[in-house]
Design an enzyme around this catalytic site. Sequence first.
Site: not given
Length: 456
Positions: A182, A433, A436
């Site tokens: 990702s 998160d 990311h």
Amino acid sequence: MGTNPSQNHHLQVTQFSLPKKQFVAYGLYALIPLALLHYLLFYPLATAKPPVQLPQLQEDAPAFVPSQHGHAPVNADEQLPPPSPHRQDEVLGNSPAGEAVSASPPCDYADGEWVPDARPPLYNGTSCGTIKDGQNCMAHGRPDTGYLYWRWRPQRCDLPAFSPAAFLRWLRNRHLAFVGDSLARNQGESLLCLLSSHSTPELVYRDGEENKFRRWVFHEYNATVSIFWSPLLVKVVEKAEHAGVRHNNVFLDAFDERWMSQLGALDAAVLSVGHWFLIPGIYHDAGNVVGCHDCAGLNHTETDFFGVFKEAVHRTLAEVTRRQVADTSKKKKVIAFTTFSPAHFQGDWDKTGACPEKRPYKEKEVGYTETAMRKTVVDAVAAANADADAGGLRFAALDVTKLANLRPDGHPGPYMRNDPFAGGGEDARVQNDCVHWCMPGPIDTFNEILLQTVVG
């Protein structure tokens, strides 16, 4: 050399005299060069602009607040040495007619510091349609904007700002793919948004859950960008928590043909893996289980993931070389490998303030795991280049580990969705998160380095 008027008292008076009119004429002639010298020496100093000073930042304030018209109040680049007059030609690999551009030593982008930069990003949360929802911090109402106004300054060289036009000129008639997990997708979407500020791409292919396989074309340039999901690069049967399977089954002697079979059609690829190797896994090689990571309760030899990561990286690059040798077209290729970017959790993933920082770190030691995984990639790239006797194949490491390690402020945190605290207040337990990157944000710098790498 002209004589300083303050030293005139040291001059000796001549022993002869001149007629009065002649003396006046000679005196006027002597004053003319002195006046000219005074003009040349002091006029530039009187009219020169003072150097631009960057404002001192407050610890809890955003780095810069753009004006209502979107113009940057200060250009931080004005404190840097001016670029070469042929910098654009150097970036594009061209030389001005009749001139030779001297080769400069390669820049080490891995070591540097984050410095304030007032220039606004090239895109925002609504100006390009390729941002994964969870990384769209602007659109989801992240209240602070200071994380947008920093740039990476290497220690001994300059990293030029990203030029969408220059990248697209390089990408003309080429196919670039981002391959990996990702974070590879995060970097690929960042590039697409940066390029979209100059030319609009068309999504021509989409497949897989969460759009794991996609392809865009910039028709104006006949340029193609693809994203391939391949979280370990080698073959893997992914875990399925809903079915009670919490381990990945990783096959070190087989490759993920979903992307590897497309290698011949690619002109460049950016590989990026790492975090999936930390997930529990069972490792297979030559038909046998050779170990497992985090596999309590299974009758397998427990091993760490570092050796498996190293094997996967080295074997993948060796296989790329082998296929390039076998490819009769001998299409030139650049294979860039992005090094590991650390997470910045300061607590549980669903705890308030899991990644609370609002500014870059000035200095922070890179952890052992990150250091080891970075070294694996850098060493593997060097070894692959030494062994790559296939014409036209070049490997490069996008060494971003340190610059990423210093940006705890660049993650979505709770702003993975719009208004995350609705109904529960800021003390509500929500998913964070801290892995990311917000877009726009620090990951755009990865692609500034990529531009300098692919044209090298």
